[in-house]
Motif scaffolding. Structure first.
Motif, PDB file in Angstrom:
ATOM      1  N   LEU A  73      36.033  43.246  48.837  1.00 32.98           N
ATOM      2  CA  LEU A  73      35.082  42.236  48.400  1.00 32.98           C
ATOM      3  C   LEU A  73      35.642  41.367  47.283  1.00 32.98           C
ATOM      4  CD1 LEU A  73      31.742  44.248  48.147  1.00 32.98           C
ATOM      5  CD2 LEU A  73      32.298  42.491  49.799  1.00 32.98           C
ATOM      6  N   LEU A  74      36.738  41.836  46.682  1.00 29.37           N
ATOM      7  CA  LEU A  74      37.245  41.141  45.501  1.00 29.37           C
ATOM      8  C   LEU A  74      37.665  39.717  45.806  1.00 29.37           C
ATOM      9  CD1 LEU A  74      39.433  43.640  43.519  1.00 29.37           C
ATOM     10  CD2 LEU A  74      37.283  42.596  42.893  1.00 29.37           C
ATOM     11  N   PRO A  75      37.381  38.815  44.879  1.00 27.84           N
ATOM     12  CA  PRO A  75      37.842  37.437  45.066  1.00 27.84           C
ATOM     13  C   PRO A  75      39.339  37.339  44.765  1.00 27.84           C
ATOM     14  CG  PRO A  75      36.760  37.667  42.954  1.00 27.84           C
ATOM     15  CD  PRO A  75      36.667  38.999  43.624  1.00 27.84           C
ATOM     16  N   GLY A  76      39.943  36.271  45.216  1.00 31.31           N
ATOM     17  CA  GLY A  76      41.353  36.042  44.917  1.00 31.31           C
ATOM     18  C   GLY A  76      42.262  36.717  45.923  1.00 31.31           C
ATOM     19  N   THR A  77      43.495  36.245  45.998  1.00 32.57           N
ATOM     20  CA  THR A  77      44.471  36.846  46.889  1.00 32.57           C
ATOM     21  C   THR A  77      45.594  37.419  46.045  1.00 32.57           C
ATOM     22  OG1 THR A  77      45.708  34.807  47.035  1.00 32.57           O
ATOM     23  CG2 THR A  77      44.021  35.154  48.704  1.00 32.57           C
ATOM     24  N   PRO A  78      46.359  38.331  46.622  1.00 32.33           N
ATOM     25  CA  PRO A  78      47.467  38.880  45.849  1.00 32.33           C
ATOM     26  C   PRO A  78      48.653  37.912  45.743  1.00 32.33           C
ATOM     27  CG  PRO A  78      47.354  39.891  47.993  1.00 32.33           C
ATOM     28  CD  PRO A  78      46.159  39.019  47.874  1.00 32.33           C
ATOM     29  N   LEU A  79      48.583  36.767  46.400  1.00 30.49           N
ATOM     30  CA  LEU A  79      49.729  35.844  46.379  1.00 30.49           C
ATOM     31  C   LEU A  79      49.742  35.067  45.067  1.00 30.49           C
ATOM     32  CD1 LEU A  79      49.120  34.447  49.947  1.00 30.49           C
ATOM     33  CD2 LEU A  79      50.739  36.223  49.300  1.00 30.49           C
ATOM     34  N   THR A  80      50.911  35.000  44.444  1.00 31.75           N
ATOM     35  CA  THR A  80      50.961  34.322  43.148  1.00 31.75           C
ATOM     36  C   THR A  80      50.988  32.801  43.308  1.00 31.75           C
ATOM     37  OG1 THR A  80      53.135  35.306  43.226  1.00 31.75           O
ATOM     38  CG2 THR A  80      51.812  35.729  41.260  1.00 31.75           C
ATOM     39  N   ASN A  81      51.784  32.302  44.256  1.00 29.87           N
ATOM     40  CA  ASN A  81      51.920  30.851  44.403  1.00 29.87           C
ATOM     41  C   ASN A  81      51.430  30.395  45.761  1.00 29.87           C
ATOM     42  OD1 ASN A  81      53.159  30.443  41.886  1.00 29.87           O
ATOM     43  ND2 ASN A  81      55.088  31.186  42.745  1.00 29.87           N
ATOM     44  N   GLN A  82      50.150  30.630  46.010  1.00 24.44           N
ATOM     45  CA  GLN A  82      49.650  30.372  47.348  1.00 24.44           C
ATOM     46  C   GLN A  82      49.841  28.916  47.764  1.00 24.44           C
ATOM     47  OE1 GLN A  82      45.637  31.617  47.930  1.00 24.44           O
ATOM     48  NE2 GLN A  82      45.931  31.825  50.113  1.00 24.44           N
ATOM     49  N   ALA A  83      49.682  27.986  46.824  1.00 25.39           N
ATOM     50  CA  ALA A  83      49.775  26.568  47.155  1.00 25.39           C
ATOM     51  C   ALA A  83      51.158  26.204  47.672  1.00 25.39           C
ATOM     52  CB  ALA A  83      49.428  25.734  45.927  1.00 25.39           C
TER      53      ALA A  83
ATOM     54  N   ILE B 137      33.248  44.879  37.390  1.00 28.91           N
ATOM     55  CA  ILE B 137      33.455  43.593  36.713  1.00 28.91           C
ATOM     56  C   ILE B 137      34.421  42.727  37.509  1.00 28.91           C
ATOM     57  CG2 ILE B 137      34.496  42.545  34.669  1.00 28.91           C
ATOM     58  CD1 ILE B 137      33.129  44.591  33.031  1.00 28.91           C
ATOM     59  N   LEU B 138      35.429  43.370  38.119  1.00 25.20           N
ATOM     60  CA  LEU B 138      36.377  42.601  38.922  1.00 25.20           C
ATOM     61  C   LEU B 138      35.651  41.904  40.067  1.00 25.20           C
ATOM     62  CD1 LEU B 138      39.543  44.821  39.222  1.00 25.20           C
ATOM     63  CD2 LEU B 138      39.224  42.725  37.941  1.00 25.20           C
ATOM     64  N   ILE B 139      34.690  42.622  40.678  1.00 25.00           N
ATOM     65  CA  ILE B 139      33.983  42.044  41.812  1.00 25.00           C
ATOM     66  C   ILE B 139      33.027  40.953  41.353  1.00 25.00           C
ATOM     67  CG2 ILE B 139      32.310  42.569  43.626  1.00 25.00           C
ATOM     68  CD1 ILE B 139      33.640  45.408  43.545  1.00 25.00           C
ATOM     69  N   LEU B 140      32.367  41.195  40.209  1.00 27.70           N
ATOM     70  CA  LEU B 140      31.349  40.251  39.762  1.00 27.70           C
ATOM     71  C   LEU B 140      31.915  39.109  38.928  1.00 27.70           C
ATOM     72  CD1 LEU B 140      28.831  42.977  38.652  1.00 27.70           C
ATOM     73  CD2 LEU B 140      28.635  41.574  40.680  1.00 27.70           C
ATOM     74  N   LYS B 141      33.213  39.098  38.695  1.00 21.18           N
ATOM     75  CA  LYS B 141      33.852  38.109  37.811  1.00 21.18           C
ATOM     76  C   LYS B 141      33.465  38.367  36.364  1.00 21.18           C
ATOM     77  CE  LYS B 141      34.034  34.643  41.348  1.00 21.18           C
ATOM     78  NZ  LYS B 141      33.066  33.923  42.137  1.00 21.18           N
ATOM     79  N   PRO B 142      34.461  38.419  35.479  1.00 15.38           N
ATOM     80  CA  PRO B 142      34.192  38.746  34.082  1.00 15.38           C
ATOM     81  C   PRO B 142      33.145  37.829  33.451  1.00 15.38           C
ATOM     82  CG  PRO B 142      36.532  38.732  34.469  1.00 15.38           C
ATOM     83  CD  PRO B 142      35.886  38.245  35.727  1.00 15.38           C
ATOM     84  N   GLY B 143      32.384  38.355  32.568  1.00 15.85           N
ATOM     85  CA  GLY B 143      31.335  37.586  31.903  1.00 15.85           C
ATOM     86  C   GLY B 143      30.260  38.518  31.399  1.00 15.85           C
ATOM     87  N   MET B 144      29.336  37.962  30.665  1.00 15.91           N
ATOM     88  CA  MET B 144      28.334  38.791  30.016  1.00 15.91           C
ATOM     89  C   MET B 144      27.424  39.484  31.034  1.00 15.91           C
ATOM     90  SD  MET B 144      26.185  37.611  26.797  1.00 15.91           S
ATOM     91  CE  MET B 144      24.619  38.317  26.409  1.00 15.91           C
ATOM     92  N   THR B 145      26.955  38.734  32.038  1.00 15.01           N
ATOM     93  CA  THR B 145      26.032  39.310  33.010  1.00 15.01           C
ATOM     94  C   THR B 145      26.681  40.480  33.736  1.00 15.01           C
ATOM     95  OG1 THR B 145      25.676  36.982  33.436  1.00 15.01           O
ATOM     96  CG2 THR B 145      24.257  38.516  34.579  1.00 15.01           C
ATOM     97  N   SER B 146      27.925  40.277  34.159  1.00 17.26           N
ATOM     98  CA  SER B 146      28.542  41.346  34.945  1.00 17.26           C
ATOM     99  C   SER B 146      28.815  42.567  34.077  1.00 17.26           C
ATOM    100  CB  SER B 146      29.817  40.865  35.622  1.00 17.26           C
ATOM    101  OG  SER B 146      30.609  40.176  34.733  1.00 17.26           O
ATOM    102  N   ILE B 147      29.095  42.359  32.795  1.00 17.33           N
ATOM    103  CA  ILE B 147      29.278  43.523  31.918  1.00 17.33           C
ATOM    104  C   ILE B 147      27.976  44.297  31.819  1.00 17.33           C
ATOM    105  CG2 ILE B 147      29.686  44.250  29.546  1.00 17.33           C
ATOM    106  CD1 ILE B 147      31.642  42.125  29.224  1.00 17.33           C
TER     107      ILE B 147
END
Lengths: 309, 341
Positions: free
Chosen positions: A29-39, B195-205
C-alpha cells in the motif's frame, strides 16, 4: 508441559504468519517506488528492473513467493544496496544490537534488583526516597536524551569512552548505559513494591522468629519471592530496549539493526523494513515464550492452574 | 379483620431546628465522603503528585496560552540574531546572561549581534527564532498529539476491554489472541509502518499512536471487568432485566474509572515519548511545525557548541514525563487505599 509448549509454539508460528502477511500487504500500500531516478529511466528499463526484483508478478504470487522465502530465512533483496540480500544484511548487523540489548537488560535488571531491594529494606528512610527518585527519573528521561548527554559528558568532555563507532567492549559501554536506564528504573520500582509486600507476610515473621539473621531473611525468603514476578516484566522491557535501540544506535552510529531500520525507513527500502519487522516480532515472541515457560517453572501455582485449563 | 391501632394525635410533633441540632451533637462521625472526594483528599496529601499536578497545570496554561500570547512569533526567522544564548534579565550567572564561550573567551553574544537591548529567555535557534516561543509551541503540539491519541486509546481500549471481559468465552479468547499478536510486534515498528503508509504528519502520528497504544488499556479493563461482573450488584441488575449496555455504563464504567484514569496517566507520557522519538528519527512532525522531538533533534546537532538549544526542550520534556509519572503514582495510591497506610 509438552502439550502447553506445543500450543505456545503453534501460536508463535501463527503470530509470525500474520505479521508477515500484514506487513507484506501494508508494504504494497505504500506510496512511492523504490526507483531513485524514475524520470530518467525509460519504460523498458523500469520493466526490466521490476522483473529482476519480481515486482512484475501479480501481488498474490509475490506474496506466496515471499512467504516461501521467509520460511527459509530469505527476505528478498534490499532496494537500498544493490544485490545485497536482506538476510545477509541483517545477519551481519544483528550481532551488535543483540550484544548491546542483552548487556543493557542484564545490567539494568541486576542493578534494579539491588536498588529496589535496598529501598524496600529501608522503607520510608532517605535510602528509600533516593531509590524512588532514581527510578522515577530513570523512567522519565528518554533514552535518546540520556544517550546524547552521556556521549557529550562521558565521551567528549571526560574522554573516558569512545563517542561513537563500533569496536571492542569499550565501545558498548555508553550505549549500554543509555539503554539500560529504563530497565533499571522499571525493575527497581517493581522489586521495591513486591518486596514491601513480601516483607509484611507471615512467613517472614516466622523466619525472623526462628532467629534467622537479617541478611538470611532478606536473601532466602524476601528477595527470592519478590523476584519471581519480575519475570513478567522482562517482555515489556525487551520491547523498550528494541525501541530505544533504534535511536540510540543512530546516535552512537552502531552498525546494528535499529540503525538499519531507521535508514531503511528513510530510503523506502521495503524488503529490509519487512525483514526487520519480522525479526523484531520473532525476537519478541521468543522472549515472551521463554518468560512464560520460566514463570511456570519457577512458580508452581501457575503450573497447576495451567494444567487445570 | 386486622386490628387498627389508634394513635393519639399528640404523640407526634414536628421536629424543630433546635431538636435537630441536639440530635446532631450526639453523632461521632467524620463527614461521609464519596469515593472521589476521598481519593482527592488522599491525592492532596501526596506532595509529589500535588506538585506535579500544579506544574502540569502551569505547563498546560503556558503551552495553550501561547496561541493567544507568545513572547515572539515561533516561526519568525531572524538570521542576524541566530544562535543567541539564553539571557534572563537581572540574572548574572554564566549560561543565563547572554554570554558565550568563543575561542576560549567569554563574550557577550548579544552585543556582537547588536541586540544588547533584547533578551531571549531561552535564547534563539540557528535561524534566530525565539527558542522559548518554539518550546511553548512544540510543547503544545506534543501535548495535543498525546491527548488526542489518549482519547482514542480511551474509547477503543475501554470498549474493547469491556466487550471482551463481559462476553467471555470464545469471543474473549479470540479477542485476546488478537491482542497477543499486536503485542508481539514492538510498538514503534507498527507506528513507523503506519506513518509510512499515511505519510508523515501530525494526523498520521496521532492515528498511529492511537492504533497501537489501546492494547494495554484493553487488557487492564478486561481483567477488571471479569472481576466486577461476578459481583452481586451486577447479578441484581441482570436479574432485574437491565440491558447489557446499561449495565456497562451504569455499573461497570464507574467502577472501572480508577483503573482507566491511572492508566491514562501512563499513556500520555508514553505517547509524548513516541512522538518525540519519531520526530527525532526524522519521520515525525516536519518543519516549520515543531514538537519537543524536533526541537531536541535540532538542538542535538549543535550540542557541543550551543548546549542550551538541547537542554531547554530536554528539560521541559523530562519535567512533563516526570510530572505525569508522579501524578500517575499518586493517583494509584489515592484510588487504592490498600497501598497507602
Amino acid at each position: 508441559m509438552a502439550k502447553y509448549l506445543a500450543k505456545r509454539i503453534f501460536y508463535l508460528i501463527l503470530t509470525l504468519f500474520i505479521v508477515i502477511t500484514v506487513t507484506f500487504f501494508l508494504m504494497k500500500l505504500l506510496p512511492g517506488t523504490p526507483l531513485t531516478n524514475q524520470a530518467k529511466l525509460s519504460k523498458s528499463q523500469i520493466a526490466l528492473i521490476y522483473q529482476q526484483y519480481g515486482l512484475d508478478k501479480p501481488v498474490w504470487q509475490q506474496y506466496l513467493l515471499y512467504l516461501a522465502g521467509a520460511v527459509k530465512g530469505n527476505f528478498g533483496t534490499s532496494f537500498q544496496f544493490s544485490d545485497q540480500p536482506v538476510s545477509y544484511l541483517l545477519s551481519s548487523r544483528i550481532g551488535p544490537s543483540l550484544q548491546i540489548g542483552l548487556q543493557a537488560m542484564i545490567l539494568g535488571v541486576i542493578l534494579g534488583i539491588i536498588i529496589g531491594a535496598l529501598g524496600a529494606m529501608r522503607q520510608n528512610t532517605w535510602v528509600d526516597t533516593t531509590t524512588t527518585v532514581v527510578s522515577i527519573i530513570g523512567i522519565s528521561i528518554p533514552s535518546f536524551v540520556l544517550a546524547v548527554l552521556l556521549q557529550y559528558y562521558l565521551g567528549l568532555k571526560l574522554g573516558w569512552f569512545p563517542i561513537a563507532e563500533w569496536g571492542g567492549f569499550i565501545y558498548t559501554v555508553l550505549p549500554t548505559l543509555a539503554l539500560g536506564a529504563t530497565p533499571l528504573a522499571e525493575s527497581a520500582r517493581f522489586v521495591r513494591t513486591e518486596m514491601v509486600d513480601v516483607l509484611s507476610s507471615d512467613y517472614i515473621e516466622l523466619a525472623k522468629a526462628k532467629g534467622l539473621s537479617r541478611m538470611g531473611v532478606i536473601y532466602h525468603h524476601a528477595l527470592r519471592n519478590s523476584l519471581i514476578p519480575l519475570i513478567t516484566i522482562v517482555g515489556p522491557l525487551a520491547v523498550n530496549i528494541m525501541t530505544g535501540s533504534m535511536v540510540v544506535e543512530n546516535i552512537f552510529s552502531i552498525p546494528g539493526i535499529g540503525e538499519q531500520f531507521v535508514k531503511s525507513v528513510l530510503t523506502n527500502d521495503y524488503p529490509t523494513i519487512m525483514g526487520l519487522t519480522i525479526i523484531y516480532s520473532f525476537m519478541l515472541c521468543v522472549v515472551l515464550l521463554i518468560t512464560d515457560i520460566l514463570y511456570g517453572i519457577v512458580d508452581p501455582r501457575i503450573r497447576i492452574t495451567g494444567k487445570a485449563n | 379483620m386486622a386490628d387498627t391501632v389508634k394513635l393519639p394525635e399528640d404523640s407526634f410533633k414536628p421536629i424543630t431546628a433546635d431538636d435537630r441540632a441536639a440530635l446532631d451533637s450526639e453523632k461521632i462521625a467524620a463527614p461521609s465522603l464519596t469515593f472521589t472526594q476521598d481519593a482527592w483528599r488522599r491525592l492532596k496529601k501526596n506532595r509529589g503528585a500535588w506538585i506535579s499536578l500544579i506544574i502540569l497545570g502551569i505547563i498546560f496554561i503556558m503551552a495553550f496560552g501561547s496561541i493567544f500570547f507568545s513572547p515572539h512569533n515561533p516561526n519568525a526567522v531572524n538570521p542576524s540574531y541566530a544562535n543567541l544564548p539564553s539571557k534572563i534579565p537581572g540574572v548574572n550567572i554564566n549560561g543565563f546572561n547572554g554570554t558565550l564561550v568563543q575561542a576560549g573567551e567569554r563574550v557577550d553574544a548579544y552585543k556582537q549581534a547588536g541586540a544588547s537591548s533584547l533578551h531571549y529567555i531561552m535564547g534563539t535557534d540557528y535561524l534566530g527564532r525565539d527558542l522559548f516561543s518554539r518550546v511553548l509551541y512544540g510543547t503544545r503540539i506534543s501535548l495535543i498529539i498525546a491527548l488526542v491519541a489518549t482519547l482514542f486509546d480511551l474509547t477503543i481500549g475501554v470498549t474493547y476491554g469491556l466487550f471482551s471481559g463481559w462476553k467471555g468465552g470464545r469471543v474473549d479468547t479470540i479477542m485476546q489472541r488478537i491482542i497477543e499478536i499486536i503485542l508481539s510486534i514492538p510498538n514503534l515498528v507498527v507506528i513507523v509502518l503506519l506513518i509510512l503508509i499515511l505519510k508523515p504528519g501530525m494526523t498520521s502520528i496521532i492515528i498511529a499512536i492511537a492504533l497501537t497504544s489501546w492494547v494495554n488499556m484493553a487488557r487492564l479493563v478486561r481483567a477488571q471487568t471479569m472481576e466486577i461482573k461476578e459481583q452481586e450488584y451486577v447479578l441484581a441488575a441482570r436479574t432485574l432485566g437491565e440491558s447489557s449496555l446499561k449495565i456497562a455504563f451504569k455499573h461497570l464504567l464507574p467502577n472501572l474509572s480508577s483503573v482507566i484514569i491511572i492508566n491514562t496517566m501512563f499513556t500520555i507520557p508514553s505517547a509524548i515519548f513516541f512522538e518525540a522519538t519519531l520526530s527525532y528519527i526524522g519521520i515525525g512532525i516536519s518543519s516549520p511545525q515543531a514538537s519537543l522531538g524536533t526541537l531536541l533533534n535540532d538542538g542535538q546537532k549543535n550540542f557541543q557548541f550551543l548546549p542550551y538549544q538541547m537542554w531547554w526542550p530536554a528539560l521541559i520534556l523530562c519535567i512533563i514525563m516526570l510530572a505525569f509519572n508522579l501524578l500517575g503514582d499518586g493517583l494509584r495510591d489515592a484510588f487504592d487505599p490498600r497501598t497507602k497506610e
